[in-house]
Write a protein that holds these residues in place. Sequence first.
Motif, PDB file in Angstrom:
ATOM      1  N   ILE A 108      -4.117  10.433  -9.318  1.00 35.07           N
ATOM      2  CA  ILE A 108      -5.149  10.715  -8.322  1.00 35.07           C
ATOM      3  C   ILE A 108      -5.294   9.536  -7.359  1.00 35.07           C
ATOM      4  N   CYS A 109      -5.228   8.327  -7.893  1.00 36.54           N
ATOM      5  CA  CYS A 109      -5.285   7.139  -7.023  1.00 36.54           C
ATOM      6  C   CYS A 109      -4.124   7.136  -6.036  1.00 36.54           C
ATOM      7  N   GLY A 110      -2.944   7.603  -6.462  1.00 36.91           N
ATOM      8  CA  GLY A 110      -1.810   7.730  -5.546  1.00 36.91           C
ATOM      9  C   GLY A 110      -2.087   8.724  -4.438  1.00 36.91           C
ATOM     10  N   VAL A 112      -5.001   9.424  -3.171  1.00 37.36           N
ATOM     11  CA  VAL A 112      -6.037   8.905  -2.272  1.00 37.36           C
ATOM     12  C   VAL A 112      -5.435   8.116  -1.111  1.00 37.36           C
ATOM     13  N   THR A 113      -4.214   7.610  -1.280  1.00 37.18           N
ATOM     14  CA  THR A 113      -3.590   6.865  -0.178  1.00 37.18           C
ATOM     15  C   THR A 113      -3.336   7.746   1.037  1.00 37.18           C
ATOM     16  N   TYR A 114      -3.298   9.072   0.861  1.00 43.10           N
ATOM     17  CA  TYR A 114      -2.998   9.962   1.992  1.00 43.10           C
ATOM     18  C   TYR A 114      -4.136  10.021   3.005  1.00 43.10           C
ATOM     19  N   PRO A 115      -5.381  10.318   2.592  1.00 42.19           N
ATOM     20  CA  PRO A 115      -6.455  10.233   3.599  1.00 42.19           C
ATOM     21  C   PRO A 115      -6.638   8.817   4.136  1.00 42.19           C
ATOM     22  N   ASN A 118      -4.397   8.310   7.021  1.00 42.31           N
ATOM     23  CA  ASN A 118      -4.795   9.055   8.212  1.00 42.31           C
ATOM     24  C   ASN A 118      -5.858   8.341   9.038  1.00 42.31           C
ATOM     25  N   PHE A 119      -6.347   7.184   8.564  1.00 40.03           N
ATOM     26  CA  PHE A 119      -7.190   6.361   9.422  1.00 40.03           C
ATOM     27  C   PHE A 119      -6.382   5.863  10.629  1.00 40.03           C
ATOM     28  N   TYR A 120      -5.101   5.616  10.383  1.00 44.38           N
ATOM     29  CA  TYR A 120      -4.211   5.187  11.458  1.00 44.38           C
ATOM     30  C   TYR A 120      -2.878   5.909  11.272  1.00 44.38           C
ATOM     31  N   PRO A 121      -2.820   7.194  11.674  1.00 40.62           N
ATOM     32  CA  PRO A 121      -1.617   7.998  11.433  1.00 40.62           C
ATOM     33  C   PRO A 121      -0.438   7.530  12.269  1.00 40.62           C
ATOM     34  N   HIS A 122       0.546   7.017  11.596  1.00 40.09           N
ATOM     35  CA  HIS A 122       1.753   6.502  12.249  1.00 40.09           C
ATOM     36  C   HIS A 122       2.887   6.662  11.251  1.00 40.09           C
ATOM     37  N   TRP A 123       4.116   6.617  11.751  1.00 41.93           N
ATOM     38  CA  TRP A 123       5.266   6.747  10.846  1.00 41.93           C
ATOM     39  C   TRP A 123       5.244   5.655   9.778  1.00 41.93           C
ATOM     40  N   GLY A 124       4.753   4.491  10.129  1.00 39.47           N
ATOM     41  CA  GLY A 124       4.727   3.385   9.176  1.00 39.47           C
ATOM     42  C   GLY A 124       3.614   3.471   8.151  1.00 39.47           C
ATOM     43  N   THR A 125       2.645   4.348   8.355  1.00 41.38           N
ATOM     44  CA  THR A 125       1.557   4.507   7.386  1.00 41.38           C
ATOM     45  C   THR A 125       1.658   5.830   6.615  1.00 41.38           C
ATOM     46  N   LEU A 126       1.900   6.927   7.340  1.00 46.37           N
ATOM     47  CA  LEU A 126       1.945   8.234   6.679  1.00 46.37           C
ATOM     48  C   LEU A 126       3.171   8.407   5.783  1.00 46.37           C
ATOM     49  N   PRO A 128       5.026   6.051   3.960  1.00 47.66           N
ATOM     50  CA  PRO A 128       4.849   5.422   2.630  1.00 47.66           C
ATOM     51  C   PRO A 128       3.799   6.134   1.783  1.00 47.66           C
ATOM     52  N   SER A 129       2.693   6.545   2.426  1.00 50.05           N
ATOM     53  CA  SER A 129       1.666   7.271   1.687  1.00 50.05           C
ATOM     54  C   SER A 129       2.204   8.588   1.137  1.00 50.05           C
ATOM     55  N   SER A 130       3.008   9.279   1.938  1.00 50.09           N
ATOM     56  CA  SER A 130       3.593  10.545   1.483  1.00 50.09           C
ATOM     57  C   SER A 130       4.501  10.329   0.280  1.00 50.09           C
TER      58      SER A 130
END
Length: 535
Positions: A108-110, A112-115, A118-126, A128-130
């Motif tokens: 579940i903690c893993g 939570v990284t997805y929302p 989305n605070f700063y949706p970019h290829w470099g953030t989304l 790794p979170s995905s």
Amino acid sequence: MSETSSIKADELWEGDIENLKRIKSNPEEKKKEIRKIWKNLILICIAFVGNFTAFNGASALQSSLNSDEGLGTASLSVIYGTLIISALFLPTYVINFLGCKWTIVVAICGYVTYPLANFYPHWGTLMPSSIFVGLSAAPLWSAKCAYLTTNAKRYAILTHDKKDGEESDISLTKLVDAIVNRFFGIFFLFFQSTQIIGNLISSFVLSADVINDLEFPTCFNETYIEENCGKNDCQGDLNAARIQYNSSECPVSDLNSSGPSDDTIYILMGIYTAIGLSGALLMALAVDNIKIREKETRGLFALLFATIEHMKDKRQLLLIPITMYSGFEQAFLTGDYTRSFITCPIGVNWVGFVLICYGGCDAIFSLLCGGAEKYVGRWPLFSVAALINLGLIITFQVWLPYPNEVALFFVLPALWGLADAVWQTQLNALYGVLFVGNQEASFANYRLWESIGFVISFGYQNFVCVSDKLWVILSVLIVGMTLYYYVEFRERKKPNQTVTFNDEHKSKNNMAFRKTSVSTISANGVDNGGFSTEL
């Protein structure tokens, strides 16, 4: 009942069988154990509600909020692509290392990284979170399936009472099937409610800036909708199309083309993050753990080999298309319907409100399906779901989503949710009952092929027109149902398998278990024995 859907003695450790007999003989201990089973079931359901309220709420908006360069749907494709790898390697290792309870907490903690990303949706953030979400998904669902199936079978043994003129062994087998279906139905009632909660949150937050956004458009450009929305959406730039068809008489650009403000997104994703973390906290503090086995000797690649070995079962091969269809139909609603039939004609702020109808019907019928299967059987439920999807696919091919047809925007996804309730509850239960002696490998196959359906659907989402996607979904449905019917009726012709727990049978099967442990479920305790509850 087929041979493989019976309960054999090697599916429980000998020590736990004796423990259940002892508990059953003591009325007070029996009531206490039953209450504990129900408590754990409800708390796991609530924890999943917290997690998937956050994840489903954020993922449902990806094709609308993060449409530039296909970022949103690309992130969803990465999630399910990573899940395929995760499903083949991680569940056994992670669950054996952490146990079912803590596997769910960490997973579940893993999520939570997805929302958070989305605070700063970019290829470099989304991206790794995905990957984090994909790696977390397979252990999470394997642990959940293991926990529910195990407790369902324990509950069946504790509550089973032989009736006059009834063969005890066969009646216990039927009771287990019914309890497994009931537990999965209850779980998916909670799970599908996340569609309601998550979308309700997103709808009000995204509509908070402009109160008029809560009103359906009264003026619309028919040409814009006919060429860019519904089945005719070929993944073009909707903002450019709105500008092209904008006019002073009927301003298309009023359809929230600029999207919500950054502050609005921060509030929405902050709410989702807090809700997701609350699910992990509840799971960590209140749910009992299940001890799977005393010693684990399998390596990291054991589940991969077991999953491949399981494909030698002809029934598993025949169920691949209908399992993939489960991924296709969910991905269509999340990725295509939200963009092409909601955001395009009426605005992104309506995505949540429309999907609440989907989630509400999905939740209600998930519960009803669990009980209905006992009376009408599984194949009639599959048939009804297939006919509903067939009718909706044809409808989507001919319907142009003009905003003046208000009811259709809500009724059509509601019907899709009814069908999805069947696919989710009955496919899970089918795998749990059909492959009861090899559940870890079977559930790994389930997640593998469902994820492949997601990956294909999200993978071509930005390159194929909606009309063509509907034909693909229809083809997979027809092939999947044809092969499912073959499996179902083939199984119905098999003789019943009795359930015995005599000492000689247990001794023989325990030795058989030790020889074949690579293909049994380490996450479950149903197939490989003893489990004790501990915090």
